[in-house]
Design a protein around this motif. Structure first.
Motif, PDB file in Angstrom:
ATOM      1  N   TRP A  88       0.844  -1.205   0.000  1.00  0.00           N
ATOM      2  CA  TRP A  88       0.000   0.000   0.000  1.00  0.00           C
ATOM      3  C   TRP A  88       0.873   1.246   0.000  1.00  0.00           C
ATOM      4  CZ3 TRP A  88      -4.145  -0.955   4.387  1.00  0.00           C
ATOM      5  CH2 TRP A  88      -4.914  -2.075   4.049  1.00  0.00           C
ATOM      6  N   SER A  90      -0.566   4.250   0.783  1.00  0.00           N
ATOM      7  CA  SER A  90      -1.205   5.187   1.708  1.00  0.00           C
ATOM      8  C   SER A  90      -2.020   4.398   2.721  1.00  0.00           C
ATOM      9  CB  SER A  90      -2.122   6.164   0.963  1.00  0.00           C
ATOM     10  OG  SER A  90      -3.308   5.503   0.579  1.00  0.00           O
ATOM     11  N   ARG A  91      -2.407   5.069   3.796  1.00  0.00           N
ATOM     12  CA  ARG A  91      -3.233   4.412   4.807  1.00  0.00           C
ATOM     13  C   ARG A  91      -4.652   4.207   4.308  1.00  0.00           C
ATOM     14  NH1 ARG A  91      -1.930   7.583  10.191  1.00  0.00           N
ATOM     15  NH2 ARG A  91      -3.542   6.224  11.004  1.00  0.00           N
ATOM     16  N   SER A  92      -5.000   4.850   3.167  1.00  0.00           N
ATOM     17  CA  SER A  92      -6.328   4.650   2.583  1.00  0.00           C
ATOM     18  C   SER A  92      -6.316   3.504   1.566  1.00  0.00           C
ATOM     19  CB  SER A  92      -6.838   5.941   1.944  1.00  0.00           C
ATOM     20  OG  SER A  92      -5.930   6.396   0.963  1.00  0.00           O
ATOM     21  N   ARG A  93      -5.257   2.666   1.660  1.00  0.00           N
ATOM     22  CA  ARG A  93      -5.151   1.417   0.899  1.00  0.00           C
ATOM     23  C   ARG A  93      -4.882   1.614  -0.592  1.00  0.00           C
ATOM     24  NH1 ARG A  93      -9.513  -2.677   3.733  1.00  0.00           N
ATOM     25  NH2 ARG A  93      -9.121  -1.994   5.835  1.00  0.00           N
ATOM     26  N   ASP A  94      -4.300   2.750  -0.975  1.00  0.00           N
ATOM     27  CA  ASP A  94      -3.911   2.916  -2.372  1.00  0.00           C
ATOM     28  C   ASP A  94      -2.849   1.876  -2.698  1.00  0.00           C
ATOM     29  OD1 ASP A  94      -5.583   5.112  -2.761  1.00  0.00           O
ATOM     30  OD2 ASP A  94      -4.063   6.522  -2.056  1.00  0.00           O
ATOM     31  N   ASN A 162      -1.949   1.939  14.037  1.00  0.00           N
ATOM     32  CA  ASN A 162      -2.555   3.194  13.592  1.00  0.00           C
ATOM     33  C   ASN A 162      -1.581   4.269  13.127  1.00  0.00           C
ATOM     34  OD1 ASN A 162      -5.209   2.245  14.244  1.00  0.00           O
ATOM     35  ND2 ASN A 162      -4.672   2.519  16.394  1.00  0.00           N
TER      36      ASN A 162
END
Length: 198
Positions: A88, A90-94, A162
């Motif tokens: 990934w 990014s933390r937004s799973r990109d 996190n």
């Protein structure tokens, strides 16, 4: 370990874009694998596994080997290392289809001890990351090498739930004796008179 599982593992070497069939790529079936006998999925202790490719990889401009750190060879805090992978972004799973690389600094042990308490083991783990929290190894990068001074010193293992700092890497040098013992077993399997080669 690794016996009797009905699992088909393949390894692709020489890849840059994993969504393309690049001429540099070499694809292998794994003939045998060994999980460390004391691996713990709960604590991530002994997070190391060896794969034996069949046939051997062909060394090319795009496929090479890297030496690994020897027993008791340590990398000092402050050393800049590189880690690469298709995890990934990014933390937004990109996600990415091309290989990405980041520079990460080896941190003082207390940084990971504060974050992970008793689960961080100095002897067999390396603490590294970008203290600015802007870049890191992330999900999907696990198993990739942490390369410091031209040697594989670490293997991407785990990090905090996190945030992206710090990250924990398996300390390869701690496992050198185990790795060499397993490689000797692999070599014995390749002998013409061995039961597994018949």
């Amino acid at each position: 370990m690794g016996w009797g599982w009905n699992v088909n593992i393949t390894v692709t070497l020489g890849a840059h874009n994993i969504n393309k069939n690049e001429p540099t790529q070499q694809v292998f079936h794994v003939g045998h694998w060994v999980i460390h006998p004391k691996y713990s999925g709960y604590t991530s202790e002994n997070d190391i596994m060896l794969l034996k490719l069949k046939p051997r990889a062909k060394l090319t401009k795009s496929v090479s080997y890297i030496p690994f750190a020897r027993y008791k060879e340590r990398v000092e805090p402050g050393t800049m290392c590189q880690v690469a992978g298709w995890g990934w972004t990014s933390r937004s799973r990109d996600v990415t289809s091309v290989l990405m690389e980041v520079d990460l600094k080896v941190q003082h042990e207390n940084i990971c001890e504060d974050s992970f308490k008793k689960y961080y083991l100095q002897q067999s783990m390396i603490c590294a990351g970008d203290e600015n929290g802007k870049k890191a190894a992330f999900r999907g990068d696990s198993g990739g090498p942490l390369v410091c001074n031209g040697k594989a010193h670490g293997i991407v293992s785990y990090g905090p739930q996190n945030s992206i700092f710090p990250k924990v890497f398996t300390r390869v040098s701690y496992f050198e004796r185990w790795i060499r013992a397993e490689l000797r077993k692999f070599a014995l399997q390749d002998r013409p008179d061995s039961p597994s080669s018949v």
